[in-house]
Write a protein that holds these residues in place. Structure first.
Motif, PDB file in Angstrom:
ATOM      1  N   MET A  21       0.826  -1.206   0.000  1.00  0.00           N
ATOM      2  CA  MET A  21       0.000   0.000   0.000  1.00  0.00           C
ATOM      3  C   MET A  21       0.863   1.260   0.000  1.00  0.00           C
ATOM      4  N   VAL A  22       1.966   1.237   0.717  1.00  0.00           N
ATOM      5  CA  VAL A  22       2.856   2.403   0.772  1.00  0.00           C
ATOM      6  C   VAL A  22       3.566   2.623  -0.559  1.00  0.00           C
ATOM      7  N   PHE A  23       4.118   1.554  -1.128  1.00  0.00           N
ATOM      8  CA  PHE A  23       5.020   1.711  -2.278  1.00  0.00           C
ATOM      9  C   PHE A  23       4.359   1.524  -3.639  1.00  0.00           C
ATOM     10  N   LEU A  24       3.316   0.710  -3.721  1.00  0.00           N
ATOM     11  CA  LEU A  24       2.791   0.355  -5.033  1.00  0.00           C
ATOM     12  C   LEU A  24       1.387   0.873  -5.305  1.00  0.00           C
ATOM     13  N   ASP A  25       0.644   1.257  -4.290  1.00  0.00           N
ATOM     14  CA  ASP A  25      -0.705   1.772  -4.503  1.00  0.00           C
ATOM     15  C   ASP A  25      -0.635   3.286  -4.676  1.00  0.00           C
ATOM     16  N   PRO A  26      -1.208   3.840  -5.746  1.00  0.00           N
ATOM     17  CA  PRO A  26      -1.152   5.297  -5.954  1.00  0.00           C
ATOM     18  C   PRO A  26      -1.729   6.098  -4.798  1.00  0.00           C
ATOM     19  N   ALA A  27      -2.645   5.518  -4.040  1.00  0.00           N
ATOM     20  CA  ALA A  27      -3.250   6.240  -2.919  1.00  0.00           C
ATOM     21  C   ALA A  27      -2.269   6.469  -1.784  1.00  0.00           C
ATOM     22  N   TYR A  69      -0.562   8.843   3.247  1.00  0.00           N
ATOM     23  CA  TYR A  69       0.509   9.072   4.229  1.00  0.00           C
ATOM     24  C   TYR A  69       1.138  10.432   3.929  1.00  0.00           C
ATOM     25  N   THR A  70       0.749  11.451   4.692  1.00  0.00           N
ATOM     26  CA  THR A  70       1.186  12.810   4.356  1.00  0.00           C
ATOM     27  C   THR A  70       2.683  13.009   4.578  1.00  0.00           C
ATOM     28  N   ARG A  71       3.292  12.183   5.400  1.00  0.00           N
ATOM     29  CA  ARG A  71       4.749  12.185   5.543  1.00  0.00           C
ATOM     30  C   ARG A  71       5.267  10.895   4.916  1.00  0.00           C
ATOM     31  N   TRP A  72       5.051  10.805   3.610  1.00  0.00           N
ATOM     32  CA  TRP A  72       5.298   9.549   2.913  1.00  0.00           C
ATOM     33  C   TRP A  72       6.754   9.108   3.014  1.00  0.00           C
ATOM     34  N   GLY A  73       7.698  10.023   2.917  1.00  0.00           N
ATOM     35  CA  GLY A  73       9.109   9.656   2.979  1.00  0.00           C
ATOM     36  C   GLY A  73       9.467   8.958   4.277  1.00  0.00           C
ATOM     37  N   ASP A  74       8.973   9.492   5.390  1.00  0.00           N
ATOM     38  CA  ASP A  74       9.243   8.857   6.689  1.00  0.00           C
ATOM     39  C   ASP A  74       8.581   7.488   6.770  1.00  0.00           C
ATOM     40  N   THR A  75       7.331   7.407   6.289  1.00  0.00           N
ATOM     41  CA  THR A  75       6.613   6.136   6.316  1.00  0.00           C
ATOM     42  C   THR A  75       7.316   5.093   5.457  1.00  0.00           C
ATOM     43  N   ALA A  76       7.785   5.503   4.288  1.00  0.00           N
ATOM     44  CA  ALA A  76       8.477   4.579   3.387  1.00  0.00           C
ATOM     45  C   ALA A  76       9.757   4.052   4.025  1.00  0.00           C
ATOM     46  N   GLN A  77      10.504   4.934   4.652  1.00  0.00           N
ATOM     47  CA  GLN A  77      11.764   4.526   5.283  1.00  0.00           C
ATOM     48  C   GLN A  77      11.505   3.538   6.420  1.00  0.00           C
ATOM     49  N   ASP A  95      14.021 -17.160   5.352  1.00  0.00           N
ATOM     50  CA  ASP A  95      13.614 -18.139   4.346  1.00  0.00           C
ATOM     51  C   ASP A  95      12.111 -18.156   4.104  1.00  0.00           C
ATOM     52  N   ALA A  96      11.386 -17.203   4.645  1.00  0.00           N
ATOM     53  CA  ALA A  96       9.932 -17.198   4.491  1.00  0.00           C
ATOM     54  C   ALA A  96       9.557 -16.931   3.031  1.00  0.00           C
ATOM     55  N   PRO A  97       8.863 -17.853   2.366  1.00  0.00           N
ATOM     56  CA  PRO A  97       8.525 -17.664   0.942  1.00  0.00           C
ATOM     57  C   PRO A  97       7.705 -16.405   0.687  1.00  0.00           C
ATOM     58  N   ARG A  98       6.754 -16.112   1.560  1.00  0.00           N
ATOM     59  CA  ARG A  98       5.902 -14.929   1.354  1.00  0.00           C
ATOM     60  C   ARG A  98       6.730 -13.652   1.420  1.00  0.00           C
ATOM     61  N   LEU A  99       7.685 -13.583   2.356  1.00  0.00           N
ATOM     62  CA  LEU A  99       8.531 -12.402   2.466  1.00  0.00           C
ATOM     63  C   LEU A  99       9.403 -12.249   1.225  1.00  0.00           C
ATOM     64  N   ARG A 100       9.975 -13.347   0.753  1.00  0.00           N
ATOM     65  CA  ARG A 100      10.811 -13.289  -0.448  1.00  0.00           C
ATOM     66  C   ARG A 100      10.009 -12.802  -1.653  1.00  0.00           C
ATOM     67  N   ALA A 101       8.781 -13.293  -1.791  1.00  0.00           N
ATOM     68  CA  ALA A 101       7.941 -12.879  -2.920  1.00  0.00           C
ATOM     69  C   ALA A 101       7.593 -11.398  -2.825  1.00  0.00           C
ATOM     70  N   LEU A 102       7.288 -10.931  -1.626  1.00  0.00           N
ATOM     71  CA  LEU A 102       6.957  -9.522  -1.439  1.00  0.00           C
ATOM     72  C   LEU A 102       8.157  -8.629  -1.762  1.00  0.00           C
ATOM     73  N   SER A 146       9.149  -0.788  -7.560  1.00  0.00           N
ATOM     74  CA  SER A 146       9.312   0.495  -6.869  1.00  0.00           C
ATOM     75  C   SER A 146      10.791   0.839  -6.738  1.00  0.00           C
ATOM     76  N   ALA A 147      11.217   1.847  -7.497  1.00  0.00           N
ATOM     77  CA  ALA A 147      12.606   2.309  -7.385  1.00  0.00           C
ATOM     78  C   ALA A 147      12.872   2.879  -5.997  1.00  0.00           C
ATOM     79  N   ASP A 148      11.855   3.499  -5.402  1.00  0.00           N
ATOM     80  CA  ASP A 148      12.024   4.056  -4.054  1.00  0.00           C
ATOM     81  C   ASP A 148      12.305   2.953  -3.051  1.00  0.00           C
ATOM     82  N   PHE A 149      11.554   1.860  -3.146  1.00  0.00           N
ATOM     83  CA  PHE A 149      11.805   0.759  -2.219  1.00  0.00           C
ATOM     84  C   PHE A 149      13.190   0.171  -2.448  1.00  0.00           C
ATOM     85  N   ALA A 150      13.569  -0.043  -3.712  1.00  0.00           N
ATOM     86  CA  ALA A 150      14.877  -0.627  -4.011  1.00  0.00           C
ATOM     87  C   ALA A 150      16.002   0.219  -3.429  1.00  0.00           C
ATOM     88  N   ARG A 151      15.854   1.533  -3.525  1.00  0.00           N
ATOM     89  CA  ARG A 151      16.878   2.431  -2.974  1.00  0.00           C
ATOM     90  C   ARG A 151      16.948   2.311  -1.461  1.00  0.00           C
TER      91      ARG A 151
END
Length: 277
Positions: free
Chosen positions: A151-157, A162-170, A185-192, A200-205
């Protein structure tokens, strides 16, 4: 090839420091970002060849005392220091085994016992496993209220909500970094992580910084299209019979505009449900 999580973490945190951050003088042209390996070794009191082997993955089992020395040398906070110990395997029994996405009936009943506060259950990957009516109403601007990181990184909303999106993303990326230490080794975490890094370039950074964040009590600053600005605090409670799950409860200061806005949001949501019914 075996993944070198410990070495990657050490390199990233070394690159994030400058000599002035650790009270060292800087001499000559520096060809690397941040501290040199030799400087970290001096600060930690270890042999530079040994430290190099740690970064390169040729040595993977430092002692707890060496890990502590490296944590101090790299100026790690408590969350990052604990994460370093997990990567080095010096905190026995700290990692999670198989977890469940099932929310018990008793916990679902407890969620509904907070009619005036958004309450929901998340797991290590920040999947929203269950929520009460007000939590559903709060997250209604999103296409799907399924995973807080998505929701933070991939949903346009996300950037409006999140009005302080940068802090929330970090903070969100740092939480997932901590989760990767607890359940690597959690498969769900690896997939996410794969989906977030790819889309999301922001997440990758942020992921490449190897910053670690645990629980915080920072206020949430939100903008809901139906009721406007909300400033909410929250508490997170570990679910003892389901390791990795947390009960999260948001609340507004009594008598505040945010409290009035939450009450209005609940009323609007209830009216909408009745109309739909």
């Amino acid at each position: 090839m075996t993944e070198n999580h410990l070495g990657e973490f050490l390199r990233a945190r070394r690159a994030a420091l400058r000599p002035r951050d650790v009270g060292m003088a800087s001499h000559g042209v520096r060809r690397v970002a941040g501290l040199r390996r030799e400087e970290v070794a001096v600060l930690a009191g270890v042999n530079v060849d040994y430290y190099t082997r740690l970064e390169q993955g040729r040595e993977r089992h430092p002692s707890a005392s060496v890990v502590d020395a490296l944590g101090q040398a790299l100026r790690l906070d408590a969350d990052a220091h604990a994460h370093l110990h997990r990567l080095a395997g010096t905190v026995p029994g700290d990692r999670f085994g198989p977890t469940t996405d099932r929310v018990s009936p008793a916990l679902r009943q407890l969620l509904d016992g907070y009619p005036g506060a958004p309450a929901f259950v998340v797991d290590l990957t920040l999947d929203i496993l269950a929520g009460n009516a007000l939590a559903d109403a709060l997250h209604s601007p999103f296409e799907r209220a399924d995973n807080l990181a998505r929701m933070v990184f991939l949903d346009p909303a996300g950037r409006q909500f999140y009005t302080r999106w940068g802090d929330t993303a970090q903070t969100t990326a740092g939480h997932l970094r901590q989760a990767a230490g607890l359940a690597p080794d959690a498969p769900r975490l690896r997939a996410l992580l794969h989906a977030l890094t790819e889309h999301s370039a922001d997440f990758a950074r942020l992921w490449d910084t190897h910053a670690v964040h645990g629980k915080t009590l920072d206020a949430k600053h939100l903008l809901h299209p139906d009721v406007g600005h909300l400033t909410l605090t929250y508490q997170a409670f570990d679910v003892r019979d389901a390791p990795g799950q947390q009960l999260v409860v948001y609340q507004a200061a009594p008598g505040s505009p945010s409290a009035d806005a939450l009450a209005l949001l609940g009323s609007l949501h209830a009216t909408s449900d009745r109309t739909a019914g």
